[in-house]
Design an enzyme around this catalytic site. Structure first.
Site, PDB file in Angstrom:
ATOM      1  N   HIS A 166       3.122 -20.493  -3.185  1.00 56.61           N
ATOM      2  CA  HIS A 166       2.128 -19.695  -3.794  1.00 56.61           C
ATOM      3  C   HIS A 166       0.780 -20.396  -3.080  1.00 56.61           C
ATOM      4  O   HIS A 166       0.713 -21.470  -2.128  1.00 56.61           O
ATOM      5  CB  HIS A 166       1.936 -20.790  -5.194  1.00 56.61           C
ATOM      6  CG  HIS A 166       1.861 -22.390  -5.190  1.00 56.61           C
ATOM      7  ND1 HIS A 166       2.747 -23.135  -4.792  1.00 56.61           N
ATOM      8  CD2 HIS A 166       0.899 -23.005  -5.541  1.00 56.61           C
ATOM      9  CE1 HIS A 166       2.540 -24.503  -4.875  1.00 56.61           C
ATOM     10  NE2 HIS A 166       1.366 -24.522  -5.443  1.00 56.61           N
ATOM     11  N   ASP A 221      -3.291 -21.745  -4.223  1.00 48.59           N
ATOM     12  CA  ASP A 221      -3.832 -22.261  -5.377  1.00 48.59           C
ATOM     13  C   ASP A 221      -4.778 -21.435  -6.258  1.00 48.59           C
ATOM     14  O   ASP A 221      -5.441 -20.808  -5.559  1.00 48.59           O
ATOM     15  CB  ASP A 221      -4.443 -23.620  -4.953  1.00 48.59           C
ATOM     16  CG  ASP A 221      -3.368 -24.608  -4.622  1.00 48.59           C
ATOM     17  OD1 ASP A 221      -2.432 -24.719  -5.129  1.00 48.59           O
ATOM     18  OD2 ASP A 221      -3.955 -25.220  -3.688  1.00 48.59           O
ATOM     19  N   ARG A 256      -5.304 -35.237  -4.844  1.00 47.81           N
ATOM     20  CA  ARG A 256      -5.979 -33.957  -4.222  1.00 47.81           C
ATOM     21  C   ARG A 256      -7.266 -33.546  -4.446  1.00 47.81           C
ATOM     22  O   ARG A 256      -7.698 -33.928  -5.606  1.00 47.81           O
ATOM     23  CB  ARG A 256      -4.879 -32.749  -4.802  1.00 47.81           C
ATOM     24  CG  ARG A 256      -5.244 -31.590  -4.151  1.00 47.81           C
ATOM     25  CD  ARG A 256      -4.512 -30.429  -4.465  1.00 47.81           C
ATOM     26  NE  ARG A 256      -4.661 -30.127  -5.981  1.00 47.81           N
ATOM     27  CZ  ARG A 256      -3.905 -29.370  -6.879  1.00 47.81           C
ATOM     28  NH1 ARG A 256      -2.472 -29.069  -6.525  1.00 47.81           N
ATOM     29  NH2 ARG A 256      -4.127 -28.907  -7.961  1.00 47.81           N
TER      30      ARG A 256
END
Length: 273
Positions: free
Chosen positions: A94, A96, A261
């Site tokens: 994926h 984001d 993150r």
């Protein structure tokens, strides 16, 4: 002196000569950005930094992204603390937040706690994914758009026990249509911009056509020649370009793995044109 040590021919480099405890100079920022654009994902080893230093480093490259569905949305730090990650969504290829009106430019992920074995992350070069399609399929993809929808990933998270208001999230982020091929605003290169996590269908095609073409495109990044795999160490920080890569968190562990993150949006001069 900042140096970039390639990890594979097509994607990924370790960076030396940078101490993230200190602010970057303008020249250092330019050098890191050039290396990041060239290698798509950079790895900084042995960086024992604070959350504040993590955020400060991120702010050299973009503005902070605050996803509203994140429970700790009052801080730019998104804590990923897992022991049973399988099926939660990151264990599929994926990019984001492609469901957002302006998807984030990139993310900076820092390793805090690791299981005794496992928990690697992989990245794929989506320029190469596009460039290795046959010319006929490239021309078709150049003309196509696709629907991106947050619903599927949120349902997975809810099924795993996360407390989200699906209806509220769907109201905030309704399905959005965007090109299948994205032109990178800084490099001018074309990248394949569909992913299994949030691309639900190719617009204007029949169901049968979608059943054939969409799986081919979203799975095309699975070629190992397009990929780099990082074996984390505590103190490693990875910084990737969300516009030219996809990533996959390997869900092969049952011990605690904690990551911090920070996600960044592009500065105005680096937005898609």
């Amino acid at each position: 002196m900042i140096e970039f040590i390639p990890m594979t021919r097509h994607i990924g480099a370790e960076v030396t000569g940078v101490d993230l405890r200190k602010p970057l100079s303008e020249e250092e920022t330019r050098t890191v950005r050039q290396g990041w654009l060239a290698h798509k994902v950079l790895f900084f080893r042995d960086q024992e930094i604070t959350d504040e230093e993590h955020i400060r480093f991120a702010e050299h490259f973009g503005t902070i992204n605050h996803p509203a569905f994140k429970k700790d949305s009052g801080t730019p730090i998104h804590v990923l603390d897992q022991t049973s990650p399988k099926g939660e969504g990151a264990d599929e290829w994926h990019s984001d937040n492609t469901f957002e009106p302006v998807p984030p430019m990139g993310s900076l992920l820092r390793c805090m706690i690791l299981p005794s074995v496992g928990g690697d992350t992989m990245w794929a070069n989506t320029y190469l994914a596009y460039e290795t399609l046959s010319p006929s399929i490239q021309r078709l993809c150049d003309e196509l758009t696709a629907i991106h929808d947050i619903t599927g990933s949120m349902r997975k998270a809810i099924s795993k026990g996360h407390d989200f208001d699906l209806a509220e999230i769907q109201r905030k982020w309704p399905p959005i249509e965007r090109p299948v091929v994205r032109v990178h605003p800084e490099t001018g290169r074309k990248a394949l911009f569909v992913n299994r996590a949030s691309t639900t269908r190719l617009a204007g095609l029949t169901d049968r056509e979608n059943e054939v073409l969409l799986p081919l495109l979203v799975d095309h990044v699975r070629n190992p020649e397009y990929q780099v795999r990082l074996r984390w160490r505590v103190g490693t920080l990875a910084f990737w370009d969300n516009r030219s890569t996809q990533h996959y968190a390997v869900a092969d562990y049952t011990e605690r793995r904690r990551m911090h993150r920070v996600t960044v949006n592009a500065f105005p001069e680096h937005l898609d044109r």
